[in-house]
Structure formats: structure tokens, C-alpha cells
Design an enzyme around this catalytic site. Structure first.
Site, PDB file in Angstrom:
ATOM      1  N   LYS A 120      32.017  -4.716   9.032  1.00  0.00           N
ATOM      2  CA  LYS A 120      33.216  -5.266   8.431  1.00  0.00           C
ATOM      3  C   LYS A 120      32.764  -6.473   7.621  1.00  0.00           C
ATOM      4  CE  LYS A 120      37.585  -7.499   9.193  1.00  0.00           C
ATOM      5  NZ  LYS A 120      38.415  -8.244  10.141  1.00  0.00           N
ATOM      6  N   ASN A 137      44.182  -8.299  16.314  1.00  0.00           N
ATOM      7  CA  ASN A 137      43.452  -9.099  17.293  1.00  0.00           C
ATOM      8  C   ASN A 137      44.359 -10.160  17.910  1.00  0.00           C
ATOM      9  OD1 ASN A 137      40.318 -11.028  17.258  1.00  0.00           O
ATOM     10  ND2 ASN A 137      41.669 -10.499  18.921  1.00  0.00           N
ATOM     11  N   THR A 138      44.699 -11.174  17.122  1.00  0.00           N
ATOM     12  CA  THR A 138      45.447 -12.310  17.669  1.00  0.00           C
ATOM     13  C   THR A 138      46.710 -11.894  18.427  1.00  0.00           C
ATOM     14  OG1 THR A 138      44.639 -13.619  15.840  1.00  0.00           O
ATOM     15  CG2 THR A 138      46.490 -14.528  17.059  1.00  0.00           C
ATOM     16  N   ALA A 190      44.722  -8.260   9.497  1.00  0.00           N
ATOM     17  CA  ALA A 190      45.174  -9.647   9.445  1.00  0.00           C
ATOM     18  C   ALA A 190      46.669  -9.775   9.240  1.00  0.00           C
ATOM     19  CB  ALA A 190      44.448 -10.440   8.357  1.00  0.00           C
ATOM     20  N   GLY A 191      47.255 -10.602  10.070  1.00  0.00           N
ATOM     21  CA  GLY A 191      48.666 -10.946   9.914  1.00  0.00           C
ATOM     22  C   GLY A 191      49.617 -10.121  10.755  1.00  0.00           C
ATOM     23  N   GLY A 231      45.527 -14.455  11.608  1.00  0.00           N
ATOM     24  CA  GLY A 231      46.017 -15.220  12.751  1.00  0.00           C
ATOM     25  C   GLY A 231      47.415 -15.765  12.580  1.00  0.00           C
TER      26      GLY A 231
END
Ligand code: SF4
Lengths: 256, 370
Positions: free
Chosen positions: A95, A204-205, A182-183, A156
């Protein structure tokens, strides 16, 4: 089934390994998510230690590792990091993340394109993390990346699909898989991404910092399945077509 | 990788069966879909869609105006040569058709150009047969250099060329290339092209790839309607188009729908396409592709062309001659096919304005490539 380069995936939920309270919680959560592709930040693992805590917890036959270059700021650094990752983790998947901006961690499109081109030539399977920029996606495709990973909103931020109009264009035009990265802050964001035709999402987050990461991982797992089903079942249009006031085809009924 | 690989994944008969089995429900789904796929296109060109023609036309007009506004692009063909070493069963220039052959000299080309300019044109389409001994890449280079001062947009409809040849012509100012597959039915293609370079189906099929690789600004696709089942052929055209749009994403695309027209020594169309079906096809393409340029030649009747302007078409020719020297040098030489709409460009422009549209004579400038 989703195919990227030479690998096929049952699950369209990809996950990350950051921000967990412990490696054990991380492992349990990832298993609950059903994810088969998991990113690891090269800077977070000790590649010289075969007993590295994080890596040990990621050793499952169904889990493929996707090293990321988070932390690098230029194409040159990325190429260096990639070679290190390939050697240490025995995978040519990468990545590609280049974000010189420490505040929002927004990806640098110019350095990313440069690095992608070079890394593809070096035999890497590249999944670049980028802004939701349709033209950049085509340029990356041309240099041979295996998928594109446009962001939904800043890393995040949990703000969801702020870039949806551009994601739709990217999905429509792409010849390689599109993974929204992301997001994504909630299962409904993930479902939405799949509904509009994204091939997968990377979360992830939203999972790692949830009150109950394991339950949240399961919720995401189901949301991604639902979103994909909705996409395949084809959503209807919200617009109603106007009823003809003056027919355009009446001329076919008479000859001059 | 070229379109050939994709093409070989399909089976003609399967595609055909799947188009003919589409139902009214499939058509409604296609009309209501947020994003439309090739399956939707199959529904829109299926016999089942005939009863949805008016809503299709309304949607097609709306989408066309959204993207193109109320404008209509004007172009005119300039036939440079009727020499041809191919046998094509449907064409007046076919090698076995015993007619006098002619390739225009530089002086003759300039005389033709003078007439074309006086009609108001700034976009010309160069047309030839395939005679690689006389009409080759070097000849095209000379012609483009010769006429460049007179036109801001030069298009070409000639035999397939090599990538490097296209690159050179583009560098000299070539704007677009039209290359029709004629039919995607491989076996029937052979029957219609028994002799000459054109009988190589795959070489023709891969020409758009070569054009894309050469970086052409715009390319035109199409099939000759009448050779084979038009619905199946149109599906393959749409699949080809989708592949090209994704691969050569910087190129624009146009389509046209030549219906087989009478010519000297002519072939009867195997399949007849009605006006109603042609409208259905135009609308179907527009509904799945909002950016596509759609053009209509003077093969079609006045009545038909006048109405198609508001249905999805974005460019038309007018005042066309389909014989080399037809405008000034040798007006009586053999035509490739008979034209149907004989009105002058000025008359057509007036008709376009009457219908609330703006005729566009210039849409490109050489400065972009210099
Ligand atoms: S269609 Fe073209 S190649 Fe075939 S005979 Fe006519 S001019 Fe020649």
C-alpha cells in the site's frame, strides 16, 4: 469474489492494524471482521525480530499482509521502504502511502505517481492511497497499479464519504478495483461505498477505537455484505422521468 | 492487451439470445437505473423496448441537451480517391466493380477545398478506399500538410494504419479517425470481405487500440447496418466503446449508424432496419453514454434527419459528395453510395436554427497541438 492482481478475496472489508489497545485485541477483532487483507505500517514492526508482537498476531492462513509506507514523504523514500518491506515481510504487495503533510496526512499525488511507476517496474503489486481524484486514478492505472485507494475523507476523521461525487466518477471509469480508504466512520458509510460500486473498503480507526472493537468489526463485516448485495441487486433511480408533453417520436408515424 | 481479448470472451449467438430475451421489465429497470450497464443497453436495444420509444426519446433528448446544449456540429466528407484493392460486397469502390479509378492530385484537392470552404465548413473528413500503393501514410501526410491552412479540424476515414503512422499524422494535425468494424460477426465479416487487406478481421478490430496508443484526440466507431443482426452488432460496438473509454480515457468517441444504401452493383441488405429502430438505437446509446458524440450522415432522409436533431444526434454532414472530385473537379464520377438528403449546408443550417439549435462549424484548433 474480488480479484486484485493474482489474489481473490471473499471479503470486501480490508482492515488496518493501528490504534488497537493490544495486539491480542487486534487479533480477535481482525478475525471477527473476516478480513483477508490487512495493512501493517512498516514503521510499526520490527522487521529484524521474528518474534515481533504484531506480526505474530497476524499469522493466520487467510490473512494476507499489506505493508504500507506510512511515514515516508517522497517517492525516493517510498521506494526504499518498499524494498525493505518486500524483503522483511516476504510479499511484493504494497500500500503506497506518501503524505508529507503531518496534520491531515493528505497524500501527495505527484510523489505517489512517481513512486508507483517505479515500483511497478520493480515488480511490486501497488495499491496507492490517494485523494479521490479521477484523473490521477487513470494516470496510476496507466503506470500499472493493481487497484486504487481513494479517500472518503481525511484519515482517521470518521467523517464518511465526503468525496462521494468523485468516488462515483472513479468507480465508473476505473479498469482496476477501487478500494475506498480513509474516513469511513461507521458501518453505514461502508455499506454506502459498496452500494455505489466500490470493490472494497479499508477500515481501521472506526473499528479500533470503537467501544467494542470486536462487535464493531462484525457490524462492518455485515454492512459490507449488505452494501455489495444492494449494488448487485441494482438500485433504482430517484428521479422520475417526465411524461412526454409533446411526443418526439410521432414523426415516425407519418411520411412527408 | 487489446479489445481482441475481451471480444473473444463473447459468443455471438449467446449475446443475441440474451438481447432477444429481454423483457419490458428489463427495459423499465434500465430506464430507471442510476448507473447503466451493458445489460441495460441490451434491454434498450431489444425488441421489448419498442413500446418504450417515447420515454427513451425524452430521456435521450434531456441527456443530450445536458451535455451538448442545443448545438449541432457540421462536417463534410472530402473523397480523395476511389481506388481500392479490397473486395467489399456492399461498396461501390470494390475492386470487382469495373469503374474508372481516380485519386485527386494536389491541385485538384485544392479546388475541392475551395468549394468546401465556400460552403462555410471548417471541419473536413478525408475519405479514401484502401489502395496502399498510391494512397498510403505518406500521401495522407502530404494531404494534411496541404489542407491544414484551410481547416481547423481534419478527420479521416481511410484504411487502418500502424500506430507509428497514426502518431505522425496526429503530429501534423490530424484530429480524429473513423474506423468502422462493419460487422463483429467474424464469419460473416469474411464473407463480406473476401479479398484484400480488409479481410483480416483482427487487424481491423485492433485498429482502435492502435489509435488509442497513438494518442488520437477523437475516434469514431460503428457498424454497417444491414450486414448482420443490428442489435447484436450494436451490443459489440457498445462493449468495444466501453473498453476503449476506460483504456484510452483521454480520447473522445463518436458513433455513427450507416445504413446500407444503394450503389452501382449493389448488395441487398440482409437485415432491414426501420426508422423507428434507428431512433431506438440512437436513444439507447445516448441513455447509456452521455458523452458520446453521435453523427448522422446524408445517407438518411430529410424528414428523418430533421427530427433526429432533437433526439440525441450531435453532428451531421450536409451537401456531401461521395465521389472523388465531386465538389468541383469531376462532379459526375462514381459515388460510393447515393446520398438521400440533398439539401445544401446553408439550408441545413437554417433548418437547425429553426429548430432552436446552433450549427457549430468549428470546435477545435491546431494551436492545441503546437
Ligand atoms: S468499403 Fe472501403 S475497403 Fe471496402 S471496397 Fe469500399 S472503399 Fe474499399
Amino acid at each position: 469474489m474480488l480479484k486484485i492482481a493474482d489474489k481473490t478475496f471473499e471479503s470486501r472489508l480490508f482492515t488496518g492494524t493501528g490504534k488497537f489497545s493490544s495486539a491480542a485485541v487486534m487479533e480477535e477483532t481482525l478475525l471477527a471482521s473476516g478480513s483477508e487483507l490487512v495493512t501493517v505500517a512498516l514503521r510499526r514492526v520490527d522487521v529484524n525480530d521474528p518474534q515481533d508482537d504484531m506480526l505474530l498476531h497476524l499469522r493466520h492462513p487467510q490473512i494476507h499482509l499489506l505493508p504500507n509506507t506510512s511515514g515516508v514523504r517522497t517517492a525516493k523514500e517510498a521506494v526504499f521502504a518498499a524494498q525493505l518491506a518486500r524483503e522483511a515481510l516476504e510479499t511484493n504487495w504494497l500500500k503506497l502511502e506518501i503524505h508529507p503533510d503531518p496534520k491531515y496526512l493528505l497524500p501527495d499525488p505527484i510523489e505517489t505517481l512517481k513512486a508507483a511507476e517505479e515500483l511497478v517496474k520493480l515488480g511490486f503489486i501497488i495499491l496507492p492511497y490517494i485523494h479521490a481524484d479521477p484523473v490521477l486514478c487513470k494516470r496510476l492505472e496507466e503506470v500499472g497499479v493493481a487497484a486504487v485507494m481513494p479517500l472518503g475523507s481525511p484519515i482517521g476523521s470518521n467523517k464518511g464519504l465526503k468525496t462521494i461525487d468523485f468516488l462515483e466518477i472513479i468507480i465508473e471509469q476505473s479498469s482496476v478495483p477501487v478500494i475506498v480508504d480513509a474516513g469511513i466512520g461507521s458501518p453505514s458509510d461502508a455499506a454506502k461505498a459498496l452500494e455505489i460500486g466500490a470493490d472494497a473498503v479499508l477500515v481501521n480507526t472506526a473499528i479500533a477505537v470503537a467501544g467494542d472493537p470486536v462487535a464493531m468489526a462484525e457490524a462492518f463485516k455485515m454492512a459490507v455484505i449488505a452494501g455489495r448485495m444492494a449494488f448487485e441487486a441494482r438500485l433504482g433511480n430517484q428521479e422520475n422521468h417526465a411524461v412526454a408533453s409533446s411526443p418526439l417520436t410521432a414523426f415516425l408515424d407519418y411520411e412527408l | 492487451m487489446s479489445f481482441k481479448d475481451k471480444f473473444e470472451e463473447y459468443d455471438w449467438e449467446e449475446v443475441k439470445a440474451s438481447i432477444y430475451s429481454k423483457t419490458g421489465h428489463d427495459v423499465q429497470k434500465a430506464l430507471l437505473a442510476q448507473k447503466r450497464t451493458l445489460e441495460d443497453f441490451k434491454a434498450l436495444i431489444s425488441p421489448a423496448a419498442a413500446q418504450f420509444l417515447e420515454p427513451m426519446a425524452q430521456l435521450s433528448r434531456k441527456l443530450t441537451q445536458k451535455r451538448f446544449g442545443k448545438t449541432m456540429h457540421m462536417y463534410i466528407p472530402l473523397y480523395l480517391s476511389n481506388e481500392c484493392t479490397n473486395i467489399c460486397t456492399y461498396c461501390g469502390f470494390s475492386l470487382d466493380n469495373k469503374v474508372r479509378r481516380k485519386t485527386l492530385s494536389k491541385d485538384e484537392i485544392l479546388r475541392e477545398v475551395e468549394v468546401i470552404k465556400s460552403l462555410g465548413y471548417d471541419h473536413v473528413l478525408l475519405v479514401t478506399g484502401e489502395a496502399n500503393q498510391t494512397v498510403h501514410a505518406a500521401y495522407f501526410k502530404e494531404v494534411i500538410q496541404l489542407i491544414k491552412p484551410y481547416f481547423s479540424q481534419i478527420s479521416m476515414e481511410v484504411q487502418p494504419l500502424e500506430t507509428t503512422e497514426y502518431e505522425e499524422l496526429i503530429a501534423l494535425g490530424l484530429y480524429s479517425v473513423l474506423i468502422y468494424q462493419e460487422t463483429y460477426h467474424k464469419e460473416d465479416y469474411k464473407k463480406h470481405h473476401p479479398k484484400g487487406k480488409k479481410s483480416n478481421f483482427n487487424y481491423r478490430l485492433e485498429t482502435p487500440d492502435r489509435l488509442g496508443q497513438a494518442g488520437i484526440h477523437k475516434m469514431g466507431l460503428g457498424v454497417l447496418i444491414g450486414l448482420e443482426d443490428w442489435r447484436t452488432d450494436s451490443f459489440f460496438t457498445a462493449a468495444h466503446l466501453q473498453y476503449l473509454e476506460r483504456t484510452y480515457w483521454q480520447t473522445r468517441y463518436s458513433l455513427s449508424f450507416p445504413r446500407l444504401r444503394p450503389f452501382s452493383g449493389g448488395l441487398e441488405p440482409k437485415v432491414e432496419m426501420t426508422d423507428r429502430e434507428l431512433v431506438q438505437l440512437i436513444c439507447a446509446y445516448r441513455i447509456i453514454n452521455e458523452e458520446l458524440e453521435i453523427s448522422l450522415s446524408t445517407r438518411e432522409s430529410e424528414h428523418f434527419r430533421d427530427h433526429c436533431i432533437q433526439l440525441g444526434v450531435t453532428s451531421i454532414s450536409a451537401g456531401s459528395k461521395t465521389n472523388p472530385g465531386g465538389y468541383a473537379v469531376e462532379p459526375e464520377s462514381l459515388e460510393q453510395f447515393e446520398i438521400s438528403d440533398e439539401r445544401s449546408p446553408a439550408q441545413i443550417a437554417a433548418m437547425i436554427r429553426e429548430r432552436g439549435y446552433e450549427p457549430v462549424w468549428k470546435d477545435w484548433d491546431q494551436v492545441f497541438v503546437q
